[in-house]
Design a protein around this motif. Structure first.
Motif, PDB file in Angstrom:
ATOM      1  N   VAL A  32       0.852  -1.178   0.000  1.00 44.22           N
ATOM      2  CA  VAL A  32       0.000   0.000   0.000  1.00 44.22           C
ATOM      3  C   VAL A  32       0.890   1.230   0.000  1.00 44.22           C
ATOM      4  CG1 VAL A  32      -1.759   1.280   1.277  1.00 44.22           C
ATOM      5  CG2 VAL A  32      -1.785  -1.204   1.316  1.00 44.22           C
ATOM      6  N   GLN A  33       0.628   2.172  -0.892  1.00 42.57           N
ATOM      7  CA  GLN A  33       1.377   3.416  -0.917  1.00 42.57           C
ATOM      8  C   GLN A  33       0.423   4.577  -0.728  1.00 42.57           C
ATOM      9  OE1 GLN A  33       3.543   3.536  -4.617  1.00 42.57           O
ATOM     10  NE2 GLN A  33       5.293   2.530  -3.676  1.00 42.57           N
ATOM     11  N   THR A  34       0.825   5.543   0.117  1.00 43.03           N
ATOM     12  CA  THR A  34       0.004   6.714   0.373  1.00 43.03           C
ATOM     13  C   THR A  34       0.903   7.933   0.487  1.00 43.03           C
ATOM     14  OG1 THR A  34      -1.483   5.300   1.649  1.00 43.03           O
ATOM     15  CG2 THR A  34      -1.784   7.660   1.867  1.00 43.03           C
ATOM     16  N   GLY A  35       0.508   9.044  -0.125  1.00 45.66           N
ATOM     17  CA  GLY A  35       1.304  10.267  -0.105  1.00 45.66           C
ATOM     18  C   GLY A  35       0.755  11.302   0.856  1.00 45.66           C
ATOM     19  N   ALA A  36       1.654  12.199   1.351  1.00 42.88           N
ATOM     20  CA  ALA A  36       1.250  13.226   2.306  1.00 42.88           C
ATOM     21  C   ALA A  36       2.142  14.447   2.213  1.00 42.88           C
ATOM     22  CB  ALA A  36       1.314  12.679   3.729  1.00 42.88           C
ATOM     23  N   ALA A  37       1.591  15.585   2.574  1.00 41.85           N
ATOM     24  CA  ALA A  37       2.347  16.827   2.717  1.00 41.85           C
ATOM     25  C   ALA A  37       2.785  16.956   4.180  1.00 41.85           C
ATOM     26  CB  ALA A  37       1.468  18.014   2.329  1.00 41.85           C
ATOM     27  N   LEU A  38       3.674  17.901   4.455  1.00 37.77           N
ATOM     28  CA  LEU A  38       4.053  18.159   5.847  1.00 37.77           C
ATOM     29  C   LEU A  38       2.805  18.560   6.627  1.00 37.77           C
ATOM     30  CD1 LEU A  38       7.399  20.145   5.451  1.00 37.77           C
ATOM     31  CD2 LEU A  38       7.107  17.843   6.373  1.00 37.77           C
ATOM     32  N   GLY A  39       2.620  17.967   7.801  1.00 38.83           N
ATOM     33  CA  GLY A  39       1.471  18.263   8.649  1.00 38.83           C
ATOM     34  C   GLY A  39       0.210  17.505   8.298  1.00 38.83           C
ATOM     35  N   GLN A  40       0.216  16.759   7.213  1.00 37.72           N
ATOM     36  CA  GLN A  40      -0.968  16.004   6.789  1.00 37.72           C
ATOM     37  C   GLN A  40      -0.854  14.561   7.268  1.00 37.72           C
ATOM     38  OE1 GLN A  40      -1.327  15.564   2.552  1.00 37.72           O
ATOM     39  NE2 GLN A  40      -3.426  14.803   2.672  1.00 37.72           N
ATOM     40  N   ARG A  43      -3.263   7.519   6.293  1.00 32.56           N
ATOM     41  CA  ARG A  43      -3.327   6.118   6.713  1.00 32.56           C
ATOM     42  C   ARG A  43      -2.421   5.321   5.782  1.00 32.56           C
ATOM     43  NH1 ARG A  43      -5.100   3.997  11.222  1.00 32.56           N
ATOM     44  NH2 ARG A  43      -5.876   1.908  10.988  1.00 32.56           N
ATOM     45  N   VAL A  44      -1.511   4.559   6.361  1.00 32.98           N
ATOM     46  CA  VAL A  44      -0.585   3.719   5.600  1.00 32.98           C
ATOM     47  C   VAL A  44      -0.674   2.328   6.194  1.00 32.98           C
ATOM     48  CG1 VAL A  44       1.780   3.384   4.828  1.00 32.98           C
ATOM     49  CG2 VAL A  44       0.938   5.706   5.246  1.00 32.98           C
ATOM     50  N   GLY A  45      -1.376   1.431   5.518  1.00 35.79           N
ATOM     51  CA  GLY A  45      -1.598   0.109   6.088  1.00 35.79           C
ATOM     52  C   GLY A  45      -2.394   0.240   7.374  1.00 35.79           C
ATOM     53  N   ALA A  46      -1.843  -0.271   8.470  1.00 30.77           N
ATOM     54  CA  ALA A  46      -2.541  -0.288   9.756  1.00 30.77           C
ATOM     55  C   ALA A  46      -2.202   0.894  10.652  1.00 30.77           C
ATOM     56  CB  ALA A  46      -2.226  -1.589  10.478  1.00 30.77           C
ATOM     57  N   ILE A  47      -1.393   1.858  10.173  1.00 29.91           N
ATOM     58  CA  ILE A  47      -0.989   2.979  11.016  1.00 29.91           C
ATOM     59  C   ILE A  47      -1.323   4.311  10.348  1.00 29.91           C
ATOM     60  CG2 ILE A  47       0.880   1.643  12.065  1.00 29.91           C
ATOM     61  CD1 ILE A  47       2.852   3.280  10.321  1.00 29.91           C
TER      62      ILE A  47
END
Length: 129
Positions: A32-40, A43-47
């Motif tokens: 699973v891949q998920t992207g984020a900005a600083l402060g955002q 959800r990545v897998g179970a965390i």
């Protein structure tokens, strides 16, 4: 006729592969891949991961030649079933949390010579394995 069927078959197979992710024994997607900005928080897998600060971006600019590829180091807050923790993660190096492996897989935009990227413009891609 067959020269037209082969590209169509390849497209059909590719669309099937994209719609059915591999699963592990727990029934979660194994990749699973998920992207984020600083402060955002994402959800990545179970965390849940929140990038909090860019500590280092010493990557070689894409418009330059370098001896060393450089690295990206990011401060993150992680929340999972075992609680909350702060980590420093390095691009491409796995880290463990809640007995699973995660990694910072990319940082965008690419670094360019003589161009300063604002922290708000960064996007970070995480992976759960």
């Amino acid at each position: 006729m067959t020269r037209y069927l082969l590209p169509l078959a390849a497209i059909a197979l590719q669309s099937c592969a994209l719609s059915m992710p591999p699963e592990d024994t727990a029934g979660e997607a194994a990749f699973v891949q998920t992207g984020a900005a600083l402060g955002q928080t994402v959800r990545v897998g179970a965390i849940a991961i929140t990038p909090t600060a860019l500590i280092e971006d010493s990557r070689c600019p894409v418009d330059a030649q370098c001896i060393w590829a450089g690295r990206v180091v990011l401060a993150v807050d992680v929340i999972g079933s075992s609680g909350r923790g702060a980590r420093q993660v390095t691009l491409g190096e796995p880290f463990a949390f809640d007995r699973r492996s995660y990694a910072l897989m990319s940082a965008a935009p690419d670094k360019r010579a003589n161009v300063q990227t604002a922290p708000a413009d960064y996007r970070f891609l995480f992976e759960a394995r």
